[in-house]
Design an enzyme around this catalytic site. Structure first.
Site, PDB file in Angstrom:
ATOM      1  N   LYS A 127       0.845  -1.200   0.000  1.00 48.44           N
ATOM      2  CA  LYS A 127       0.000   0.000   0.000  1.00 48.44           C
ATOM      3  C   LYS A 127       0.866   1.230   0.000  1.00 48.44           C
ATOM      4  O   LYS A 127       1.792   1.355   0.807  1.00 48.44           O
ATOM      5  CB  LYS A 127      -0.887  -0.011   1.266  1.00 48.44           C
ATOM      6  CG  LYS A 127      -1.883   1.112   1.314  1.00 48.44           C
ATOM      7  CD  LYS A 127      -3.132   0.781   0.542  1.00 48.44           C
ATOM      8  CE  LYS A 127      -3.969   1.989   0.191  1.00 48.44           C
ATOM      9  NZ  LYS A 127      -3.519   2.691  -1.044  1.00 48.44           N
ATOM     10  N   LYS A 175       5.151   3.849   8.319  1.00 50.31           N
ATOM     11  CA  LYS A 175       3.965   4.689   8.490  1.00 50.31           C
ATOM     12  C   LYS A 175       2.714   3.821   8.554  1.00 50.31           C
ATOM     13  O   LYS A 175       1.883   3.964   9.442  1.00 50.31           O
ATOM     14  CB  LYS A 175       3.850   5.659   7.305  1.00 50.31           C
ATOM     15  CG  LYS A 175       2.629   6.564   7.399  1.00 50.31           C
ATOM     16  CD  LYS A 175       2.273   7.264   6.091  1.00 50.31           C
ATOM     17  CE  LYS A 175       3.396   8.074   5.519  1.00 50.31           C
ATOM     18  NZ  LYS A 175       2.929   9.045   4.493  1.00 50.31           N
ATOM     19  N   LYS A 207       5.602   2.031  -2.847  1.00 47.92           N
ATOM     20  CA  LYS A 207       5.548   3.362  -3.461  1.00 47.92           C
ATOM     21  C   LYS A 207       5.837   3.174  -4.938  1.00 47.92           C
ATOM     22  O   LYS A 207       6.538   2.232  -5.324  1.00 47.92           O
ATOM     23  CB  LYS A 207       6.606   4.278  -2.838  1.00 47.92           C
ATOM     24  CG  LYS A 207       6.356   5.740  -3.031  1.00 47.92           C
ATOM     25  CD  LYS A 207       5.474   6.277  -1.929  1.00 47.92           C
ATOM     26  CE  LYS A 207       5.022   7.689  -2.176  1.00 47.92           C
ATOM     27  NZ  LYS A 207       4.316   8.227  -1.009  1.00 47.92           N
ATOM     28  N   GLY A 242      -2.881   7.911  -4.652  1.00 46.68           N
ATOM     29  CA  GLY A 242      -2.256   9.081  -5.275  1.00 46.68           C
ATOM     30  C   GLY A 242      -1.048   9.554  -4.482  1.00 46.68           C
ATOM     31  O   GLY A 242      -0.773   9.085  -3.381  1.00 46.68           O
ATOM     32  N   ASP A 243      -0.327  10.468  -5.057  1.00 38.09           N
ATOM     33  CA  ASP A 243       0.765  11.173  -4.396  1.00 38.09           C
ATOM     34  C   ASP A 243       0.995  12.408  -5.273  1.00 38.09           C
ATOM     35  O   ASP A 243       0.080  12.819  -6.001  1.00 38.09           O
ATOM     36  CB  ASP A 243       2.013  10.276  -4.286  1.00 38.09           C
ATOM     37  CG  ASP A 243       2.994  10.748  -3.218  1.00 38.09           C
ATOM     38  OD1 ASP A 243       2.768  10.475  -2.044  1.00 38.09           O
ATOM     39  OD2 ASP A 243       3.995  11.411  -3.565  1.00 38.09           O
ATOM     40  N   THR A 293      -5.411  13.521   4.623  1.00 40.44           N
ATOM     41  CA  THR A 293      -4.040  13.768   5.086  1.00 40.44           C
ATOM     42  C   THR A 293      -3.980  15.098   5.856  1.00 40.44           C
ATOM     43  O   THR A 293      -3.397  15.174   6.943  1.00 40.44           O
ATOM     44  CB  THR A 293      -3.051  13.781   3.908  1.00 40.44           C
ATOM     45  OG1 THR A 293      -3.274  12.606   3.127  1.00 40.44           O
ATOM     46  CG2 THR A 293      -1.611  13.799   4.378  1.00 40.44           C
TER      47      THR A 293
HETATM   48  N1  GLU Z   1       0.740   8.990  -0.772  1.00 42.38           N
HETATM   49  C1  GLU Z   1       0.107   8.965   0.525  1.00 42.38           C
HETATM   50  C2  GLU Z   1       1.155   8.725   1.601  1.00 42.38           C
HETATM   51  O1  GLU Z   1       2.293   9.114   1.432  1.00 42.38           O
HETATM   52  C3  GLU Z   1      -1.066   8.009   0.572  1.00 42.38           C
HETATM   53  C4  GLU Z   1      -0.745   6.574   0.352  1.00 42.38           C
HETATM   54  C5  GLU Z   1      -1.971   5.678   0.264  1.00 42.38           C
HETATM   55  O2  GLU Z   1      -3.072   6.132   0.542  1.00 42.38           O
HETATM   56  O3  GLU Z   1      -1.788   4.504  -0.084  1.00 42.38           O
HETATM   57  O4  GLU Z   1       0.911   8.189   2.648  1.00 42.38           O
END
Ligand code: GLU
Length: 448
Positions: A94, A118, A130, A169-170, A213
């Protein structure tokens, strides 16, 4: 002819070399975490024998692929795409997908490594990953984005799925892009399913995923303040960025009584000494690169080109833009201006020197892996809704998000109190709390 061949070759190779960085960011991420957890590992015979950190540092696998697509004038474009599947010890892989021209494999490896820790803190069954591409979506038409998304998914679709790997997303990837990729995955898989999170609501998204977030960051901040008998009411807060994380954090901070005095972009900073109004935040959310430098006078904002928000004397700093955005000079400006708390909305926004400067001055620091875990937490709730064919109300999502963030805060603060002397060391606390949970999973699962 030979000269032309040489010149053409040099251009090609220079371009390839510029896009091939070394592994430094990944090693830095492993090193800074190792510092906090290796003494814990060595103190436990099982953890030490299993070589937990060394195994967590190596991704389970790295998927690298080419993305070929046509732009609006019919020219062929070639990009690089990756997915770093770091660990599925605790749940499906994830983590976000980033489309940004500076994306390289070492950067993604460092972020995937961080993501594992995290995600472990959320207490949800989530592994870590990622991915992304060195594609720059800025200035691209809707048609180009759609063709790129389809080409990207043609490769990635083979490797993801609701219980396998669930990207989100990111930077550069938001609801629209996730909608396109989600549809492309469903066509590939010949099935409906939540293989991505952050989807638009009508195709299986969750309410409040976009806000998660930023809201989570402010909930974490409130818990941090409460732990020392303070509250957000009336505090001067500076944020960097004006994207999803920064704007939603600013809205929630304001709603809870905080005074948001600054937001920023690469071009400069918007300063509101009396605090952003609701209207000013709406204006900034809608402003384009052309209009953003000229806020209407009624909003009480001024724009300062080329400046950062850190010398505007905030009591609280919320960096929400990108990695390494705060250097030692910015850190000193924060201290001189009376800043006491910093919580990371972005992933790894402090340089190592900046962090050392802030720590020496006694600033309370909340690391991104705890403070910005709200995004991935609501992704976990989106997965739960998809798996149960359900759609929860915004109130329910917000309540669950608040509970998850408060639980993260309390675990991290507790672990961090025993690591620091007196005031909690949130960074150590987060690294150690996540490490313990992952190490236990390594032990239970055996050597594989
Ligand atoms: N990109 C976000 C993070 O850095 C969300 C990652 C996600 O929801 O999988 O945590």
């Amino acid at each position: 002819m030979t000269d032309r061949a040489t010149a053409l070759t040099r251009t090609l190779i220079d371009d390839l070399r510029a896009r091939s960085a070394d592994d430094a960011p990944w090693l830095d991420a492993v090193e800074s975490l190792a510092h906090d957890v290796l003494t814990v590992e060595k103190a436990d015979a099982d953890f030490a024998a299993a070589r937990v950190l060394e195994r967590l540092a190596e991704p389970d696998r790295v998927i690298a692929f080419r993305v070929t697509w046509r732009d609006d004038v019919g020219a062929v474009q070639i990009n690089r795409g990756w997915r770093v599947q770091q660990s599925n010890l605790l749940g499906p892989y994830k983590g976000g997908l980033r489309w940004h021209p500076d994306t390289t494999l070492p950067v993604l490896k460092s972020l995937a490594f961080e993501q594992v820790f995290k995600n472990a803190l959320t207490g949800l069954p989530l592994g870590g990953a990622k991915g992304g591409a060195d594609f720059d979506p800025r200035g691209r038409s809707a048609g180009e984005i759609e063709r790129f998304a389809r080409a990207f998914m043609a490769e990635l679709a083979h490797h993801i799925g609701p219980d396998r790997d669930v990207p989100a997303g990111d930077m550069g990837v938001g609801g629209r892009e996730l909608g396109l990729m989600s549809r492309a995955w469903m066509i590939h898989a010949r099935a409906w399913g939540g293989a991505l999170t952050g989807k638009p609501l009508c195709i299986g998204g969750s309410l409040l995923r976009a806000e998660a977030t930023g809201y989570g960051l402010v909930f974490f901040l409130c818990a941090m303040l409460a732990a020392v008998g303070e509250e957000i009411e009336g505090k001067r807060i500076a944020l960097s960025g004006r994207g999803n994380v920064a704007l939603h954090a600013a809205r929630k901070a304001r709603a809870l009584g905080g005074r948001v005095i600054a937001l920023s972009a690469r071009a400069g900073v918007w300063h509101a000494p009396d605090g952003f109004s609701h209207e000013a935040l709406d204006w900034l959310a809608e402003a384009t690169d052309d209009t953003a430098a000229n806020p209407p006078a009624r909003l009480g904002l001024t724009f300062h080109a080329g400046r950062k928000p850190w010398d505007l004397e905030p009591e609280i700093a919320l960096p929400c833009a990108t990695q390494n955005e705060i250097d030692a000079g910015d850190a000193r400006a924060l201290i001189d201006g009376g800043c006491c708390y910093l919580a990371e909305g972005a992933n790894m926004p402090l340089t190592a020197e900046a962090e050392a400067v802030l720590k020496r001055a006694g600033i309370v620091l909340a690391p991104g892996k705890a403070a910005n875990a709200g995004g991935v937490a609501v992704s976990g709730l989106e997965m739960r809704q998809n798996a149960g064919f359900a759609q929860w109300s915004a109130a329910r999502v917000e309540q669950e998000l608040r509970e998850i963030i408060c639980a993260i805060h309390d675990r991290v603060a507790e672990e961090g109190r025993s690591a620091g002397n007196g005031a909690p060391d949130y960074r150590k606390g987060a690294n150690r709390a996540a490490y313990r949970c992952l190490a236990q999973a390594v032990i239970e699962g055996g050597a594989l």
